[in-house]
Enzyme design. Structure first.
Site, mmCIF file in Angstrom:
data_model
loop_
_atom_site.group_PDB
_atom_site.id
_atom_site.type_symbol
_atom_site.label_atom_id
_atom_site.label_comp_id
_atom_site.label_asym_id
_atom_site.label_seq_id
_atom_site.Cartn_x
_atom_site.Cartn_y
_atom_site.Cartn_z
ATOM 1 C CB ALA A 125 4.826 -14.739 -49.536
ATOM 2 C CG MET A 126 8.517 -19.457 -51.411
ATOM 3 S SD MET A 126 9.801 -20.762 -51.354
ATOM 4 C CE MET A 126 10.914 -20.052 -50.186
ATOM 5 C CB THR A 127 3.860 -21.868 -48.035
ATOM 6 O OG1 THR A 127 5.215 -22.311 -48.007
ATOM 7 C CG2 THR A 127 2.943 -23.010 -47.659
ATOM 8 C CB ALA A 131 0.697 -25.119 -53.443
ATOM 9 C CG PHE A 157 2.177 -22.217 -42.947
ATOM 10 C CD1 PHE A 157 1.220 -22.135 -41.962
ATOM 11 C CD2 PHE A 157 2.175 -23.345 -43.769
ATOM 12 C CE1 PHE A 157 0.277 -23.133 -41.784
ATOM 13 C CE2 PHE A 157 1.242 -24.348 -43.615
ATOM 14 C CZ PHE A 157 0.283 -24.242 -42.614
ATOM 15 C CD GLU A 244 14.185 -21.319 -47.210
ATOM 16 O OE1 GLU A 244 14.136 -20.734 -48.313
ATOM 17 O OE2 GLU A 244 13.178 -21.637 -46.557
ATOM 18 N NE ARG A 245 15.407 -26.994 -49.200
ATOM 19 C CZ ARG A 245 14.946 -27.181 -50.425
ATOM 20 N NH1 ARG A 245 15.767 -27.572 -51.383
ATOM 21 N NH2 ARG A 245 13.673 -26.983 -50.692
ATOM 22 C CD GLN A 338 11.937 -40.600 -21.335
ATOM 23 O OE1 GLN A 338 11.110 -39.917 -21.933
ATOM 24 N NE2 GLN A 338 11.595 -41.521 -20.454
ATOM 25 N N GLY A 342 10.313 -35.411 -15.268
ATOM 26 C CA GLY A 342 9.159 -34.489 -15.276
ATOM 27 C C GLY A 342 9.554 -33.051 -15.509
HETATM 28 C C1 LIG Z 1 6.560 -22.071 -38.639
HETATM 29 C C2 LIG Z 1 6.576 -22.120 -40.133
HETATM 30 C C3 LIG Z 1 7.224 -21.111 -40.840
HETATM 31 C C4 LIG Z 1 7.200 -21.124 -42.238
HETATM 32 N N1 LIG Z 1 7.771 -20.068 -42.925
HETATM 33 C C5 LIG Z 1 7.566 -19.983 -44.259
HETATM 34 C C6 LIG Z 1 7.962 -18.809 -44.988
HETATM 35 O O1 LIG Z 1 8.535 -17.866 -44.421
HETATM 36 N N2 LIG Z 1 7.680 -18.748 -46.303
HETATM 37 C C7 LIG Z 1 7.044 -19.755 -46.970
HETATM 38 O O2 LIG Z 1 6.821 -19.627 -48.152
HETATM 39 N N3 LIG Z 1 6.665 -20.887 -46.326
HETATM 40 C C8 LIG Z 1 6.905 -21.017 -44.979
HETATM 41 N N4 LIG Z 1 6.505 -22.134 -44.317
HETATM 42 C C9 LIG Z 1 5.845 -23.200 -45.061
HETATM 43 C C10 LIG Z 1 6.667 -24.481 -45.189
HETATM 44 O O3 LIG Z 1 7.760 -24.298 -46.019
HETATM 45 C C11 LIG Z 1 5.704 -25.584 -45.658
HETATM 46 O O4 LIG Z 1 4.816 -25.842 -44.583
HETATM 47 C C12 LIG Z 1 6.434 -26.839 -46.052
HETATM 48 O O5 LIG Z 1 7.184 -26.640 -47.237
HETATM 49 C C13 LIG Z 1 5.472 -28.034 -46.279
HETATM 50 O O6 LIG Z 1 4.394 -27.667 -47.091
HETATM 51 P P1 LIG Z 1 2.885 -28.006 -46.613
HETATM 52 O O7 LIG Z 1 2.737 -27.468 -45.261
HETATM 53 O O8 LIG Z 1 1.973 -27.526 -47.670
HETATM 54 O O9 LIG Z 1 2.836 -29.567 -46.519
HETATM 55 P P2 LIG Z 1 2.501 -30.591 -47.718
HETATM 56 O O10 LIG Z 1 3.296 -30.220 -48.908
HETATM 57 O O11 LIG Z 1 1.046 -30.693 -47.852
HETATM 58 O O12 LIG Z 1 3.078 -31.954 -47.128
HETATM 59 C C14 LIG Z 1 2.356 -32.785 -46.238
HETATM 60 C C15 LIG Z 1 3.134 -34.091 -46.062
HETATM 61 O O13 LIG Z 1 3.259 -34.758 -47.341
HETATM 62 C C16 LIG Z 1 4.607 -35.008 -47.601
HETATM 63 N N5 LIG Z 1 4.875 -34.917 -49.051
HETATM 64 C C17 LIG Z 1 4.525 -33.922 -49.889
HETATM 65 N N6 LIG Z 1 4.996 -34.171 -51.115
HETATM 66 C C18 LIG Z 1 5.659 -35.347 -51.045
HETATM 67 C C19 LIG Z 1 6.384 -36.146 -51.990
HETATM 68 N N7 LIG Z 1 6.543 -35.767 -53.265
HETATM 69 N N8 LIG Z 1 6.930 -37.312 -51.563
HETATM 70 C C20 LIG Z 1 6.796 -37.707 -50.271
HETATM 71 N N9 LIG Z 1 6.139 -36.993 -49.339
HETATM 72 C C21 LIG Z 1 5.581 -35.828 -49.721
HETATM 73 C C22 LIG Z 1 5.384 -33.931 -46.868
HETATM 74 O O14 LIG Z 1 6.732 -34.294 -46.666
HETATM 75 C C23 LIG Z 1 4.579 -33.840 -45.571
HETATM 76 O O15 LIG Z 1 4.989 -34.841 -44.697
HETATM 77 C C24 LIG Z 1 6.570 -22.178 -42.927
HETATM 78 C C25 LIG Z 1 5.957 -23.204 -42.217
HETATM 79 C C26 LIG Z 1 5.945 -23.189 -40.836
HETATM 80 C C27 LIG Z 1 5.234 -24.288 -40.105
#
Ligand SMILES: Cc1cc2nc3c(=O)[nH]c(=O)nc-3n(C[C@H](O)[C@H](O)[C@H](O)COP(=O)(O)OP(=O)(O)OC[C@H]3O[C@@H](n4cnc5c(N)ncnc54)[C@H](O)[C@@H]3O)c2cc1C
Length: 381
Positions: A125-127, A131, A157, A244-245, A338, A342
């Protein structure tokens, strides 16, 4: 070109995983998509087959093998089966390094046997609502009071959010110290003040439980901290994010390959204007372009897997793999839809589900934009 990543034992293991999916998962996955979650029993069955925790030392029930090729096999087979509800990749590829490398002996004894058997499901749980990309901006706090931290905050998330028993929570132990005040704590199912919110309704990956988590004065023993001291959390995260990536990139290339395979077959059998649609030059050129790009991605990715095994995969290598392969996955699958016409929009066709399931890949684990930031910073302008 011949793929030479795997040895005989990986190929044998692939058969085991594939049989398991055919028997236990594929016939039920449609129902799990409706339920929004997979049952815990399937985790235990996978654990019995040795699908979790290769890197866990044998004394704690694991195989004691650090070889990401096994993780790769599991992710590839899950993706090929379309079984995107299984959060095994998160458990194996993302969580294992935290629970194996950062734990002391007592923590290992408490958590690793259950991690391997599938009885303890994990999450990270990071997100937070405010943030995601900007991880330093998290607001969850863990304030030390004697032998405990008192955790307050909210996460969102979170993959395996409903099913998880152990959640590695990223929290600020020293909110004034920025990244240096970040610490990772393991919050366990049942701790007072730890509650789960909604199982979130997503665009795709409908069988995967992705949830909000809430922490209200949760008293977490200091014995649940990962690492020897406070404030190491950010460095621990940065060390583990490349793996992870890479896991996400493995899923991306496997999904693109699977979509291409089914689309080529579809183009063989579907007829228009008296011939197979594959006989149109546009179809052949498009498939030629896509299959070239996927094969080139495959070889870079396989090299990354070996680099990870050798301890040489850099954050920049992993960022390149992540953004390139996930953007490619989305492009390939969109073009495959594509070519299905359909039928590509009908959920009974695997390509339609793959299209929905793939969209998130460029977002989680660090967005494409953040990956490009990581790569761009390496030029040291
Ligand atoms: C299905 C799903 C599963 C997930 N699982 C996990 C999980 O297990 N644990 C966990 O911790 N998180 C999880 N996440 C969260 C995920 O890692 C975040 O949604 C992701 O890192 C983006 O953060 P945000 O949604 O806050 O978007 P934001 O950070 O608000 O970004 C919004 C937009 O702004 C852009 N942006 C932001 N900063 C910059 C920058 N410096 N330069 C240019 N563009 C920028 C982004 O690229 C994006 O396009 C999950 C998300 C989803 C949808």
């Amino acid at each position: 070109m011949r793929r030479d990543l795997f040895d005989e034992e990986h190929l044998l293991f692939r058969e085991t995983v594939s049989e398991f999916l055919a028997r236990e998962v594929i016939p039920r996955h449609g129902q799990w998509e409706k339920d929004g979650i997979v049952p815990r029993e399937v985790w235990k069955k996978a654990g019995e087959l040795g699908m979790f925790g290769f890197s866990v030392p044998q004394e704690y029930g694991g195989a004691g093998i650090t070889d990401f090729r096994y993780n790769t096999v599991i992710v590839e087979e899950i993706i090929r089966a379309g079984a995107t509800g299984l959060g095994f990749g998160l458990h194996n590829d993302i969580m294992a390094p935290y629970l194996v490398d950062l734990t002391d002996d007592e923590q290992k004894r408490r958590w690793l046997p259950g991690f391997v058997s599938g009885e303890l499901i994990t999450a990270i749980a990071m997100t937070e609502p405010g943030a995601g990309s900007d991880l330093q901006g998290i607001r969850t706090t863990a304030i030390r009071e004697g032998d405990h931290y008192v955790v307050n905050g909210q996460k969102t998330f979170i993959t395996n959010g409903i099913n998880s028993d152990l959640v590695v929570v990223v929290a600020k132990t020293d909110p004034a110290a920025g990244a240096r005040g970040t610490t990772l704590l393991v919050v366990e199912r049942g701790m007072t003040g730890f509650t789960r919110g909604r199982n979130l309704e997503k665009v795709g990956m409908h069988a995967q439980d992705t949830a909000e988590l809430f922490f209200e004065n949760v008293r977490v023993p200091v014995a649940n901290r990962l690492g020897d001291e406070d404030g190491q959390g950010f460095i621990q995260l940065m060390n583990n994010l490349p793996q992870e990536r890479l896991s996400i990139a493995v899923a991306a290339v496997a999904a693109a390959e699977a979509a291409l395979e089914t689309t080529i077959e579809y183009c063989r059998v579907r007829k228009a204007f008296g011939k197979s649609i594959g006989r149109f030059q546009n179809t052949r050129f498009l498939l030629a372009e896509l299959s070239t790009e996927v094969e080139i991605a495959r070889h870079y990715l396989d090299k990354c897997v070996l680099a990870l095994n050798a301890g040489e995969l850099t954050a920049v290598d992993a960022a390149k793999a992540k953004w390139w392969t996930t953007e490619l996955q989305n492009k390939v699958i969109d073009r495959c839809v594509q070519l299905h016409g359909g039928y590509g929009y009908m959920l009974e066709y695997p390509v339609a589900k793959a299209w929905l399931d793939s969209r998130v890949q460029t977002i989680y684990g660090g967005t494409t934009e953040i990956m490009k930031e990581i790569i761009g910073r390496s030029f040291d302008f």
